[in-house]
Write an enzyme that holds these catalytic residues in place. Structure first.
Site, PDB file in Angstrom:
ATOM      1  N   THR A 132      38.313  47.661  37.752  1.00 27.22           N
ATOM      2  CA  THR A 132      39.637  47.037  37.877  1.00 27.22           C
ATOM      3  C   THR A 132      40.460  47.185  36.606  1.00 27.22           C
ATOM      4  OG1 THR A 132      40.683  44.867  38.093  1.00 27.22           O
ATOM      5  CG2 THR A 132      38.495  44.877  37.179  1.00 27.22           C
ATOM      6  N   ASP A 133      41.785  47.067  36.752  1.00 30.42           N
ATOM      7  CA  ASP A 133      42.663  47.090  35.570  1.00 30.42           C
ATOM      8  C   ASP A 133      42.532  45.810  34.748  1.00 30.42           C
ATOM      9  OD1 ASP A 133      43.963  45.320  37.295  1.00 30.42           O
ATOM     10  OD2 ASP A 133      45.881  46.368  37.280  1.00 30.42           O
ATOM     11  N   GLU A 134      41.935  44.767  35.348  1.00 27.97           N
ATOM     12  CA  GLU A 134      41.883  43.475  34.642  1.00 27.97           C
ATOM     13  C   GLU A 134      41.021  43.521  33.383  1.00 27.97           C
ATOM     14  OE1 GLU A 134      41.484  39.911  36.869  1.00 27.97           O
ATOM     15  OE2 GLU A 134      42.687  40.661  38.533  1.00 27.97           O
ATOM     16  N   TYR A 158      35.721  36.686  35.868  1.00 25.78           N
ATOM     17  CA  TYR A 158      35.666  37.872  36.742  1.00 25.78           C
ATOM     18  C   TYR A 158      35.866  39.152  35.924  1.00 25.78           C
ATOM     19  CZ  TYR A 158      37.546  41.605  39.667  1.00 25.78           C
ATOM     20  OH  TYR A 158      37.787  42.830  40.230  1.00 25.78           O
ATOM     21  N   LYS A 162      33.295  42.289  35.112  1.00 25.04           N
ATOM     22  CA  LYS A 162      33.567  43.696  35.464  1.00 25.04           C
ATOM     23  C   LYS A 162      33.527  44.563  34.194  1.00 25.04           C
ATOM     24  CE  LYS A 162      34.502  45.332  38.926  1.00 25.04           C
ATOM     25  NZ  LYS A 162      33.679  45.882  40.037  1.00 25.04           N
TER      26      LYS A 162
HETATM   27  P1  NAD Z   1      35.634  41.952  48.383  1.00 26.29           P
HETATM   28  O1  NAD Z   1      35.326  40.644  47.738  1.00 26.29           O
HETATM   29  O2  NAD Z   1      36.589  41.987  49.525  1.00 26.29           O
HETATM   30  O3  NAD Z   1      34.283  42.645  48.900  1.00 26.29           O
HETATM   31  C1  NAD Z   1      33.115  42.657  48.142  1.00 26.29           C
HETATM   32  C2  NAD Z   1      31.970  43.088  49.058  1.00 26.29           C
HETATM   33  O4  NAD Z   1      30.773  43.152  48.272  1.00 26.29           O
HETATM   34  C3  NAD Z   1      31.700  42.109  50.203  1.00 26.29           C
HETATM   35  O5  NAD Z   1      31.512  42.811  51.409  1.00 26.29           O
HETATM   36  C4  NAD Z   1      30.423  41.397  49.776  1.00 26.29           C
HETATM   37  O6  NAD Z   1      29.623  40.970  50.878  1.00 26.29           O
HETATM   38  C5  NAD Z   1      29.727  42.493  48.962  1.00 26.29           C
HETATM   39  N1  NAD Z   1      28.789  41.940  47.978  1.00 26.29           N
HETATM   40  C6  NAD Z   1      29.002  40.938  47.105  1.00 26.29           C
HETATM   41  N2  NAD Z   1      27.905  40.710  46.369  1.00 26.29           N
HETATM   42  C7  NAD Z   1      26.978  41.621  46.759  1.00 26.29           C
HETATM   43  C8  NAD Z   1      25.646  41.919  46.361  1.00 26.29           C
HETATM   44  N3  NAD Z   1      25.037  41.197  45.405  1.00 26.29           N
HETATM   45  N4  NAD Z   1      24.983  42.930  46.975  1.00 26.29           N
HETATM   46  C9  NAD Z   1      25.592  43.647  47.960  1.00 26.29           C
HETATM   47  N5  NAD Z   1      26.841  43.400  48.389  1.00 26.29           N
HETATM   48  C10 NAD Z   1      27.533  42.404  47.799  1.00 26.29           C
HETATM   49  O7  NAD Z   1      36.109  42.888  47.195  1.00 26.29           O
HETATM   50  P2  NAD Z   1      37.203  44.065  47.189  1.00 26.29           P
HETATM   51  O8  NAD Z   1      38.529  43.472  46.958  1.00 26.29           O
HETATM   52  O9  NAD Z   1      36.974  44.924  48.358  1.00 26.29           O
HETATM   53  O10 NAD Z   1      36.776  44.837  45.857  1.00 26.29           O
HETATM   54  C11 NAD Z   1      35.807  45.876  45.893  1.00 26.29           C
HETATM   55  C12 NAD Z   1      35.613  46.399  44.482  1.00 26.29           C
HETATM   56  O11 NAD Z   1      36.842  46.905  43.980  1.00 26.29           O
HETATM   57  C13 NAD Z   1      35.151  45.344  43.485  1.00 26.29           C
HETATM   58  O12 NAD Z   1      34.210  45.945  42.614  1.00 26.29           O
HETATM   59  C14 NAD Z   1      36.419  44.956  42.727  1.00 26.29           C
HETATM   60  O13 NAD Z   1      36.125  44.542  41.424  1.00 26.29           O
HETATM   61  C15 NAD Z   1      37.161  46.278  42.740  1.00 26.29           C
HETATM   62  N6  NAD Z   1      38.638  46.187  42.699  1.00 26.29           N
HETATM   63  C16 NAD Z   1      39.318  45.370  43.575  1.00 26.29           C
HETATM   64  C17 NAD Z   1      40.711  45.366  43.559  1.00 26.29           C
HETATM   65  C18 NAD Z   1      41.509  44.517  44.520  1.00 26.29           C
HETATM   66  O14 NAD Z   1      42.730  44.447  44.400  1.00 26.29           O
HETATM   67  N7  NAD Z   1      40.905  43.882  45.509  1.00 26.29           N
HETATM   68  C19 NAD Z   1      41.411  46.155  42.629  1.00 26.29           C
HETATM   69  C20 NAD Z   1      40.665  46.955  41.735  1.00 26.29           C
HETATM   70  C21 NAD Z   1      39.284  46.976  41.784  1.00 26.29           C
HETATM   71  O1  DAU Z   2      44.254  43.802  39.302  1.00 27.35           O
HETATM   72  C1  DAU Z   2      43.185  44.065  40.157  1.00 27.35           C
HETATM   73  C2  DAU Z   2      42.611  42.757  40.666  1.00 27.35           C
HETATM   74  O2  DAU Z   2      43.528  42.258  41.648  1.00 27.35           O
HETATM   75  C3  DAU Z   2      41.220  42.912  41.264  1.00 27.35           C
HETATM   76  O3  DAU Z   2      40.333  43.325  40.250  1.00 27.35           O
HETATM   77  C4  DAU Z   2      40.747  41.582  41.878  1.00 27.35           C
HETATM   78  O4  DAU Z   2      39.496  41.773  42.511  1.00 27.35           O
HETATM   79  C5  DAU Z   2      41.772  41.150  42.905  1.00 27.35           C
HETATM   80  O5  DAU Z   2      41.411  39.899  43.472  1.00 27.35           O
HETATM   81  C6  DAU Z   2      43.163  41.056  42.270  1.00 27.35           C
HETATM   82  O6  DAU Z   2      43.213  39.960  41.311  1.00 27.35           O
HETATM   83  P1  DAU Z   2      44.502  39.014  41.185  1.00 27.35           P
HETATM   84  O7  DAU Z   2      44.096  37.750  40.546  1.00 27.35           O
HETATM   85  O8  DAU Z   2      45.649  39.735  40.586  1.00 27.35           O
HETATM   86  O9  DAU Z   2      44.826  38.818  42.777  1.00 27.35           O
HETATM   87  P2  DAU Z   2      45.257  37.524  43.617  1.00 27.35           P
HETATM   88  O10 DAU Z   2      45.663  38.011  44.962  1.00 27.35           O
HETATM   89  O11 DAU Z   2      44.257  36.430  43.533  1.00 27.35           O
HETATM   90  O12 DAU Z   2      46.566  37.049  42.867  1.00 27.35           O
HETATM   91  C7  DAU Z   2      47.687  37.899  42.678  1.00 27.35           C
HETATM   92  C8  DAU Z   2      48.710  37.155  41.847  1.00 27.35           C
HETATM   93  O13 DAU Z   2      49.255  36.093  42.638  1.00 27.35           O
HETATM   94  C9  DAU Z   2      48.127  36.498  40.608  1.00 27.35           C
HETATM   95  O14 DAU Z   2      49.085  36.565  39.555  1.00 27.35           O
HETATM   96  C10 DAU Z   2      47.899  35.055  41.027  1.00 27.35           C
HETATM   97  C11 DAU Z   2      49.014  34.813  42.025  1.00 27.35           C
HETATM   98  N1  DAU Z   2      48.706  33.878  43.128  1.00 27.35           N
HETATM   99  C12 DAU Z   2      47.539  34.044  43.824  1.00 27.35           C
HETATM  100  C13 DAU Z   2      47.210  33.203  44.875  1.00 27.35           C
HETATM  101  C14 DAU Z   2      45.923  33.371  45.637  1.00 27.35           C
HETATM  102  C15 DAU Z   2      49.604  32.878  43.472  1.00 27.35           C
HETATM  103  O15 DAU Z   2      50.685  32.732  42.845  1.00 27.35           O
HETATM  104  N2  DAU Z   2      49.298  32.039  44.514  1.00 27.35           N
HETATM  105  C16 DAU Z   2      48.119  32.151  45.217  1.00 27.35           C
HETATM  106  O16 DAU Z   2      47.890  31.331  46.140  1.00 27.35           O
END
Ligand code: NAD
Ligand code: DAU
Length: 352
Positions: A132-134, A158, A162
């Site tokens: 992730t970019d975080e 988190y 990562k």
């Molecule tokens: P998600 O939470 O929707 O899905 C995670 C999946 O991993 C789930 O299906 C869960 O059951 C599985 N899981 C969790 N713990 C596990 C374990 N111990 N063993 C096997 N499976 C397990 O997450 P996502 O949003 O799909 O993110 C996927 C990946 O991409 C993550 O590594 C996250 O850090 C990265 N990522 C997410 C975003 C985003 O915006 N969502 C952006 C950049 C990177």
């Molecule tokens: O940047 C990549 C990341 O993006 C991934 O690594 C994470 O897995 C993914 O969950 C996401 O993280 P964020 O914290 O940015 O996503 P989230 O959707 O939780 O929140 C997006 C923005 O909106 C953040 O600034 C918090 C804000 N927010 C979120 C929720 C859930 C609100 O203002 N209200 C809300 O109810």
């Protein structure tokens, strides 16, 4: 065959569906099915022998080793993680366990498997770590976007977990020569996004007549990428990425949270107007800020674009419209998640 971890989650399931839409190469999908894993995301693959699903933990070294020995994948694409920042603030333990210890166990199993491969297969093997970019921390308004060379400055449990996993992956390349690749992507949105994250939560709450919660002043900036563009970026890196390198993935779509929510409201006003004729924006409610809330993320994806010729196919405007339409067309999917029915579906699936 490739091994995908976390393939029942948001991005992982999109990746598996896209992969099998474009290739005959089978996928072994290892997912623990935590609250975030949802086999309904993969319902379209029922009866498709190219998709082999195993419920299990990436931290279970014995299980992973036996799966590798049995299925002999040519690559591992590692999505499995705890992914929600707010949950990491309330309870960091699972994040340490899965994201750090789990990734370590997966790397150990991968290393032993890769070590024993014949030389030709050894050279072709890949371990692609999805991150992730975080990990880069938070930007000021005038800072340039994150490059791969930016210092790691994670601010939440988190992102710290990562970051730790990224370092382990890097170390396994430098120390043992494991052929790894790492991608660092910005915020994704699209189908099958769990409705605890901003975009699906707002769409669900809007339609349910509930408040749309904006943390703090709503001026935090995220850089949004349509999930299928993230998946195509990962496939490009898997095909052509240089070993040991990291690649940022992002769509140059920086938006303040309040603007994202207003865009969602305007799109819903057009596609499914409220019965009282008022705008969904009336439901916007400012709430307490997230502790340690990062102010701004922005990804510079020049390296991936220049080296590997990747480009996103959606703009924020086209991607958001598709996304809102998907949630309108698939309200049962969200209802099943919110009501917990998707868990019953898993039990029924495994009862046989
Ligand atoms: P998600 O939470 O929707 O899905 C995670 C999946 O991993 C789930 O299906 C869960 O059951 C599985 N899981 C969790 N713990 C596990 C374990 N111990 N063993 C096997 N499976 C397990 O997450 P996502 O949003 O799909 O993110 C996927 C990946 O991409 C993550 O590594 C996250 O850090 C990265 N990522 C997410 C975003 C985003 O915006 N969502 C952006 C950049 C990177
Ligand atoms: O940047 C990549 C990341 O993006 C991934 O690594 C994470 O897995 C993914 O969950 C996401 O993280 P964020 O914290 O940015 O996503 P989230 O959707 O939780 O929140 C997006 C923005 O909106 C953040 O600034 C918090 C804000 N927010 C979120 C929720 C859930 C609100 O203002 N209200 C809300 O109810």
């Amino acid at each position: 065959m490739i091994l995908v971890t976390g393939g029942a989650g948001f991005i992982g399931s999109n990746f598996v569906l896209e992969w099998l839409a474009q290739s005959e190469e089978p996928v072994l999908n290892l997912d623990k099915l935590t609250y975030a894993g949802n086999l309904q995301n993969l319902a379209a693959l029922e009866g498709d022998s190219r998709h082999v699903f195993v419920q299990g933990d990436i931290g279970d070294g014995k299980l992973v080793s036996s799966l590798l020995a049995q299925h002999k994948p040519r690559a591992i694409v590692h999505f499995a993680a705890e992914s929600h920042v707010d949950r990491s603030i309330h309870g960091p333990g699972e994040f340490i366990q899965t994201n750090i210890v789990g990734t370590f166990q997966l790397l150990e199993a991968a290393r032993a498997y890769w070590d024993a491969l014949p030389e030709t297969e050894k050279a072709d093997f890949r371990f692609l770590h999805v991150s992730t970019d975080e990990v880069y921390g938070s930007l000021e308004e005038s800072d340039p976007a994150f490059k791969e060379t930016n210092r790691y400055e994670p601010n939440s449990p988190y992102s710290a977990s990562k970051a730790a996993s990224d370092h382990l992956v890097r170390a396994y390349h430098h120390t043992y020569g494991l052929p790894v690749l790492t991608t660092n992507c910005s915020n994704n949105y699209g189908p099958f996004h769990f409705p605890e994250k901003l975009i699906p939560l707002v769409i669900h709450n809007a339609l349910a007549g509930k408040p749309l919660p904006i943390y703090g002043d709503g001026q935090q900036i995220r850089d949004w990428l349509y999930v299928k563009d993230h998946c195509s970026g990962i496939r490009r890196v898997l095909e052509g990425g240089r070993l040991g390198e990291t690649y940022n993935i992002g769509g140059w779509n920086e938006k303040a949270n309040l603007d994202v929510v207003k865009t969602l409201c305007a799109t819903l006003d057009e596609l499914q107007p409220r019965q009282d004729g008022k705008s969904y924006a009336e439901q916007i409610t400012f709430v307490k800020d997230r502790p340690g809330h990062d102010r701004r993320y922005a990804i510079d994806a020049t390296k991936l674009e220049k080296e590997l010729g990747w480009k996103p196919s959606e703009t924020f405007e086209t991607g958001i419209r598709k996304t809102v339409q998907w949630y309108l067309d698939n309200q049962k999917w969200t209802q099943d998640v919110v009501s917990g029915n998707y868990r019953d579906w898993v039990q029924r699936q495994y009862a046989a």
